[in-house]
Enzyme design. Structure first.
Site, short mmCIF file in Angstrom:
data_model
loop_
_atom_site.label_atom_id
_atom_site.label_comp_id
_atom_site.label_asym_id
_atom_site.label_seq_id
_atom_site.Cartn_x
_atom_site.Cartn_y
_atom_site.Cartn_z
N LYS A 153 0.84 -1.21 0.00
CA LYS A 153 0.00 0.00 0.00
C LYS A 153 0.87 1.25 0.00
O LYS A 153 0.55 2.24 -0.65
CB LYS A 153 -0.94 0.00 1.21
CG LYS A 153 -2.05 -1.01 1.06
CD LYS A 153 -3.17 -0.76 2.02
CE LYS A 153 -4.28 -1.77 1.81
NZ LYS A 153 -5.26 -1.79 2.87
N LYS A 165 -4.52 -10.40 -6.57
CA LYS A 165 -5.71 -10.61 -5.74
C LYS A 165 -6.91 -9.83 -6.30
O LYS A 165 -6.72 -8.73 -6.82
CB LYS A 165 -5.37 -10.12 -4.33
CG LYS A 165 -6.48 -10.22 -3.33
CD LYS A 165 -6.01 -9.74 -1.96
CE LYS A 165 -6.39 -8.31 -1.70
NZ LYS A 165 -6.29 -7.90 -0.31
N LYS A 213 -11.11 -4.48 -4.80
CA LYS A 213 -11.99 -3.42 -5.33
C LYS A 213 -11.23 -2.15 -5.69
O LYS A 213 -11.77 -1.26 -6.32
CB LYS A 213 -13.11 -3.13 -4.35
CG LYS A 213 -12.64 -2.67 -3.00
CD LYS A 213 -13.68 -2.91 -1.92
CE LYS A 213 -13.02 -2.99 -0.57
NZ LYS A 213 -13.66 -3.84 0.38
#
Ligand code: TYM
Length: 332
Positions: A114, A196, A199
């Site tokens: 991230k 993965k 969203k």
């Protein structure tokens, strides 16, 4: 009585990955584990590790609560609540930060991923968030924590922190076990099947949302990336796309991948995808129907109020014990 704890972050709508890796497991376990108390929450404090728009966050919190029920969780058996409404999560989160080492946090792959995507304004809580996750679990002395593969490292950290705390201050926390689905612990993107299903992907065809329009859902399955071969066979390395679709099929029908391969050994990708498109749409249809029924009803708030009361009672006692063990405050 054993305890089970898990949560989902309200950062946008839930995906088929969340459903297969987490929600569907919760529902199955609710039927299987009769001697277990369930604490399932909406992890809103985790959502604010990245910027959230106020109205959207409020909407997502309610939406996940409704989806929990729409997917089959029974509020009579399961305590459903909003994490931030039970203050003790944040309190124990800080205590876990005071148990964990910075190096441990910096090693978390999710943080590294991230952080890599964001260059400015990385919030401190993005780094410390696994300590809060540990607190979420240890607060209730959870024995079992059903999660997808991407949360494995955080659970390992939780176990380490529980053991470290117990060694420092005496036996205080139960060391939890992770529970991972046999198939479907890592549902992949439909457009880039080595990644993965998430969203936050730029291309909405990469993921299926539980509340997507059903025709759109079918089209997303039909256009899922596969290989130029024709054989429907599970081979993660060479046939990531078809393997992911086989996993989704197996997870939603509880038919083994072997049996599915056998069933489609003379079929084309097109036929297989068409069947899967129908299976996914048929799974989502009743969920969406139930969701629409309850999303605006006062019932949802009643359930969340009840869940909060039950969770608070346990959490308060636990924090009292932790303070006492550590010498905090004036508790004798
Ligand atoms: P979150 O909100 O990212 O995901 C919720 C759950 O869904 C699973 N999951 C998947 N499983 C299979 N395939 C996928 N593509 C996929 N994507 C997501 C996740 O593994 C997870 O189980 N930190 C957690 C929430 C949390 C939590 C907790 C979980 C906070 N405190 C305490 C358990 C116990 C998170 O961000 O999950």
């Amino acid at each position: 009585m054993k305890r089970l704890v898990s949560g989902i972050k309200p950062t946008g709508s839930l995906t088929l990955g969340n459903y297969i890796g987490a929600l569907r497991q919760f529902v199955k376990l609710q039927e299987e584990l009769i001697d277990t108390e369930f604490f399932i929450f909406i992890a809103d404090l985790h959502a604010i590790t990245t910027p959230q728009e106020r109205q959207a966050l409020k909407k997502n919190i309610k939406s996940i609560a409704a989806l929990y029920i729409a997917c089959g969780l029974d509020p009579k058996k399961v305590n459903l609540f909003v994490q931030s409404e039970v203050q003790e999560h944040a309190t124990l989160g800080y205590i876990m930060e005071s148990t964990a080492y910075v190096g441990e946090m910096e090693r978390m792959t999710q943080y590294k991923d991230k952080k890599g995507k964001q260059t400015e304004g990385i919030r401190t809580s993005l780094l410390t968030y696994p300590a809060l996750m540990a607190a979420d679990i240890l607060l209730y002395d959870a024995d079992i924590v059903p999660i997808g593969d991407d949360q494995k490292q955080h659970l390992e950290l939780t176990r380490n922190l529980a053991q470290r705390f117990n060694n420092l201050y005496g036996d205080t926390f139960v060391v939890p076990e992770g529970f991972f689905p046999k198939t479907g612990a890592r549902i992949k993107s439909l457009t880039e099947p080595t990644k993965k299903m998430d969203k936050s992907a730029e291309n909405p065809k990469a993921y299926i949302l539980l509340l997507d329009d059903l025709n759109q859902v079918k089209n997303k399955i039909r256009s899922a990336v596969t290989d130029s071969d024709t054989e429907i066979r599970y081979d993660l390395k060479n046939k990531a796309g078809i393997s992911n679709l086989l996993t989704i099929y197996a997870s939603l029908t509880d038919i083994s991948i072997k049996e599915i391969e056998e069933k489609y050994k003379n079929s084309s990708y097109k036929e297989f995808k068409e069947d899967l498109a129908n299976i996914v749409a048929d799974t989502l249809a009743p969920i969406q129907e139930k969701y629409n029924e309850i999303i605006s009803s006062p019932y949802l708030d009643e359930v969340l109020d009840m869940g909060r009361e039950k969770a608070s009672l346990i959490a308060r006692k636990k924090i009292f014990k932790v303070y006492k063990r550590m010498g905090l405050g004036r508790i004798k």
